[in-house]
Design a protein around this motif. Sequence first.
Motif, PDB file in Angstrom:
ATOM      1  N   ILE A  24       0.837  -1.206   0.000  1.00 35.66           N
ATOM      2  CA  ILE A  24       0.000   0.000   0.000  1.00 35.66           C
ATOM      3  C   ILE A  24       0.869   1.253   0.000  1.00 35.66           C
ATOM      4  CG2 ILE A  24      -1.803   1.298   1.234  1.00 35.66           C
ATOM      5  CD1 ILE A  24      -2.638  -1.383  -0.157  1.00 35.66           C
ATOM      6  N   ALA A  25       1.978   1.224   0.729  1.00 33.46           N
ATOM      7  CA  ALA A  25       2.897   2.371   0.720  1.00 33.46           C
ATOM      8  C   ALA A  25       3.466   2.585  -0.684  1.00 33.46           C
ATOM      9  CB  ALA A  25       4.021   2.159   1.731  1.00 33.46           C
ATOM     10  N   ILE A  26       3.832   1.516  -1.351  1.00 36.69           N
ATOM     11  CA  ILE A  26       4.360   1.617  -2.719  1.00 36.69           C
ATOM     12  C   ILE A  26       3.287   2.133  -3.668  1.00 36.69           C
ATOM     13  CG2 ILE A  26       5.200   0.254  -4.679  1.00 36.69           C
ATOM     14  CD1 ILE A  26       6.636  -1.521  -2.516  1.00 36.69           C
ATOM     15  N   ILE A  27       2.080   1.614  -3.529  1.00 40.72           N
ATOM     16  CA  ILE A  27       0.971   2.085  -4.371  1.00 40.72           C
ATOM     17  C   ILE A  27       0.750   3.576  -4.169  1.00 40.72           C
ATOM     18  CG2 ILE A  27      -1.548   1.993  -4.662  1.00 40.72           C
ATOM     19  CD1 ILE A  27      -1.332  -1.058  -4.183  1.00 40.72           C
ATOM     20  N   THR A  28       0.780   4.028  -2.925  1.00 38.29           N
ATOM     21  CA  THR A  28       0.591   5.451  -2.639  1.00 38.29           C
ATOM     22  C   THR A  28       1.666   6.280  -3.332  1.00 38.29           C
ATOM     23  OG1 THR A  28      -0.397   4.902  -0.504  1.00 38.29           O
ATOM     24  CG2 THR A  28       0.347   7.178  -0.797  1.00 38.29           C
ATOM     25  N   GLY A  29       2.900   5.851  -3.246  1.00 41.02           N
ATOM     26  CA  GLY A  29       3.992   6.565  -3.904  1.00 41.02           C
ATOM     27  C   GLY A  29       3.840   6.592  -5.411  1.00 41.02           C
ATOM     28  N   PHE A  38       2.348  15.835  -4.933  1.00 36.75           N
ATOM     29  CA  PHE A  38       3.394  15.593  -3.952  1.00 36.75           C
ATOM     30  C   PHE A  38       3.112  16.303  -2.637  1.00 36.75           C
ATOM     31  CE2 PHE A  38       5.167  15.125  -8.183  1.00 36.75           C
ATOM     32  CZ  PHE A  38       5.636  13.826  -8.091  1.00 36.75           C
ATOM     33  N   ALA A  39       3.431  15.638  -1.545  1.00 37.52           N
ATOM     34  CA  ALA A  39       3.173  16.169  -0.207  1.00 37.52           C
ATOM     35  C   ALA A  39       4.218  17.203   0.201  1.00 37.52           C
ATOM     36  CB  ALA A  39       3.152  15.029   0.806  1.00 37.52           C
ATOM     37  N   ASN A  40       5.401  17.127  -0.391  1.00 38.59           N
ATOM     38  CA  ASN A  40       6.499  18.002   0.002  1.00 38.59           C
ATOM     39  C   ASN A  40       6.932  18.882  -1.162  1.00 38.59           C
ATOM     40  OD1 ASN A  40       6.810  16.749   2.663  1.00 38.59           O
ATOM     41  ND2 ASN A  40       7.455  14.978   1.469  1.00 38.59           N
ATOM     42  N   PRO A  41       7.210  20.156  -0.898  1.00 35.86           N
ATOM     43  CA  PRO A  41       7.588  21.066  -1.987  1.00 35.86           C
ATOM     44  C   PRO A  41       8.850  20.626  -2.721  1.00 35.86           C
ATOM     45  CG  PRO A  41       7.559  22.231   0.132  1.00 35.86           C
ATOM     46  CD  PRO A  41       7.113  20.837   0.385  1.00 35.86           C
ATOM     47  N   VAL A  59      -4.853   9.897  -4.219  1.00 41.42           N
ATOM     48  CA  VAL A  59      -3.664   9.772  -3.370  1.00 41.42           C
ATOM     49  C   VAL A  59      -4.092   9.757  -1.908  1.00 41.42           C
ATOM     50  CG1 VAL A  59      -1.547  10.908  -2.588  1.00 41.42           C
ATOM     51  CG2 VAL A  59      -2.075  10.818  -5.038  1.00 41.42           C
ATOM     52  N   GLU A  60      -5.008  10.648  -1.556  1.00 38.68           N
ATOM     53  CA  GLU A  60      -5.492  10.707  -0.179  1.00 38.68           C
ATOM     54  C   GLU A  60      -6.215   9.420   0.210  1.00 38.68           C
ATOM     55  OE1 GLU A  60      -4.656  12.966   2.181  1.00 38.68           O
ATOM     56  OE2 GLU A  60      -3.312  13.518   0.535  1.00 38.68           O
ATOM     57  N   ARG A  61      -6.943   8.839  -0.714  1.00 38.46           N
ATOM     58  CA  ARG A  61      -7.622   7.554  -0.455  1.00 38.46           C
ATOM     59  C   ARG A  61      -6.589   6.473  -0.148  1.00 38.46           C
ATOM     60  NH1 ARG A  61     -12.376   5.056  -1.125  1.00 38.46           N
ATOM     61  NH2 ARG A  61     -13.401   6.958  -1.785  1.00 38.46           N
ATOM     62  N   CYS A  62      -5.532   6.400  -0.943  1.00 38.50           N
ATOM     63  CA  CYS A  62      -4.455   5.424  -0.714  1.00 38.50           C
ATOM     64  C   CYS A  62      -3.789   5.670   0.634  1.00 38.50           C
ATOM     65  CB  CYS A  62      -3.409   5.499  -1.823  1.00 38.50           C
ATOM     66  SG  CYS A  62      -3.997   5.007  -3.441  1.00 38.50           S
ATOM     67  N   ARG A  63      -3.529   6.930   0.926  1.00 31.47           N
ATOM     68  CA  ARG A  63      -2.896   7.302   2.187  1.00 31.47           C
ATOM     69  C   ARG A  63      -3.760   6.910   3.383  1.00 31.47           C
ATOM     70  NH1 ARG A  63      -1.519  11.202   5.306  1.00 31.47           N
ATOM     71  NH2 ARG A  63      -3.218  12.629   4.848  1.00 31.47           N
ATOM     72  N   ARG A  64      -5.062   7.160   3.273  1.00 29.40           N
ATOM     73  CA  ARG A  64      -5.967   6.793   4.376  1.00 29.40           C
ATOM     74  C   ARG A  64      -6.010   5.278   4.566  1.00 29.40           C
ATOM     75  NH1 ARG A  64      -9.129  10.718   1.903  1.00 29.40           N
ATOM     76  NH2 ARG A  64     -10.560   9.138   1.099  1.00 29.40           N
ATOM     77  N   ALA A  65      -5.957   4.527   3.471  1.00 30.03           N
ATOM     78  CA  ALA A  65      -5.928   3.064   3.583  1.00 30.03           C
ATOM     79  C   ALA A  65      -4.674   2.623   4.334  1.00 30.03           C
ATOM     80  CB  ALA A  65      -5.976   2.426   2.194  1.00 30.03           C
ATOM     81  N   HIS A  66      -3.545   3.257   4.020  1.00 31.99           N
ATOM     82  CA  HIS A  66      -2.288   2.913   4.679  1.00 31.99           C
ATOM     83  C   HIS A  66      -2.324   3.291   6.162  1.00 31.99           C
ATOM     84  CE1 HIS A  66       1.934   1.948   4.937  1.00 31.99           C
ATOM     85  NE2 HIS A  66       2.171   3.126   5.482  1.00 31.99           N
ATOM     86  N   ILE A  67      -2.828   4.470   6.473  1.00 28.24           N
ATOM     87  CA  ILE A  67      -2.932   4.910   7.866  1.00 28.24           C
ATOM     88  C   ILE A  67      -3.853   3.982   8.649  1.00 28.24           C
ATOM     89  CG2 ILE A  67      -3.845   6.748   9.366  1.00 28.24           C
ATOM     90  CD1 ILE A  67      -2.782   8.725   7.201  1.00 28.24           C
ATOM     91  N   ASN A  68      -4.964   3.595   8.028  1.00 26.26           N
ATOM     92  CA  ASN A  68      -5.898   2.691   8.696  1.00 26.26           C
ATOM     93  C   ASN A  68      -5.235   1.342   8.968  1.00 26.26           C
ATOM     94  OD1 ASN A  68      -8.300   0.677   8.794  1.00 26.26           O
ATOM     95  ND2 ASN A  68      -9.157   2.703   9.202  1.00 26.26           N
TER      96      ASN A  68
END
Length: 146
Positions: A24-29, A38-41, A59-68
């Motif tokens: 999931i982390a790789i998918i998010t990236g 991108f989250a960082n400038p 991207v936010e959906r993927c991130r929320r899945a990872h956080i969950n």
Amino acid sequence: MIRNEVFSCFLFYAVLLVIKMYVIAIITGQVRLRKKAFANPEDALRHGGLQFHREDPYVERCRRAHINDMENILPFLFLGAIYSLMGPSLFVARLHFLVFSLSRLLHTLAYLLALRAPTRSVAYTIAQIPCVSMAVQILMSVMAYA
């Protein structure tokens, strides 16, 4: 410990769940790169400019899945390890680990594929049942020492 069948069973499911978290982390990236969100400038500048320092709904959906996953799999790893060392029946322990793992997989798929409600929440709830069961059994077995 590896000779402990229940612990070995737990390790099998635990490692699969950790691998799922990495995926999931790789998918998010990858989604960040594909969507140029991108989250960082500094990352945005490297990949085209500051206009890409932004949020994207997928991207936010993927991130929320990872956080969950982190919020739920990490406690499972703790509970499952302790529970497996308490000498439960292999069949019952395997059922706990299997139900949790399959439910978390369904939860992730429901998140990433935006499956119709209440699929995700049902998967979440079902995954909590073995965790609560293990937690109660652990507490009952150590209550005399508190």
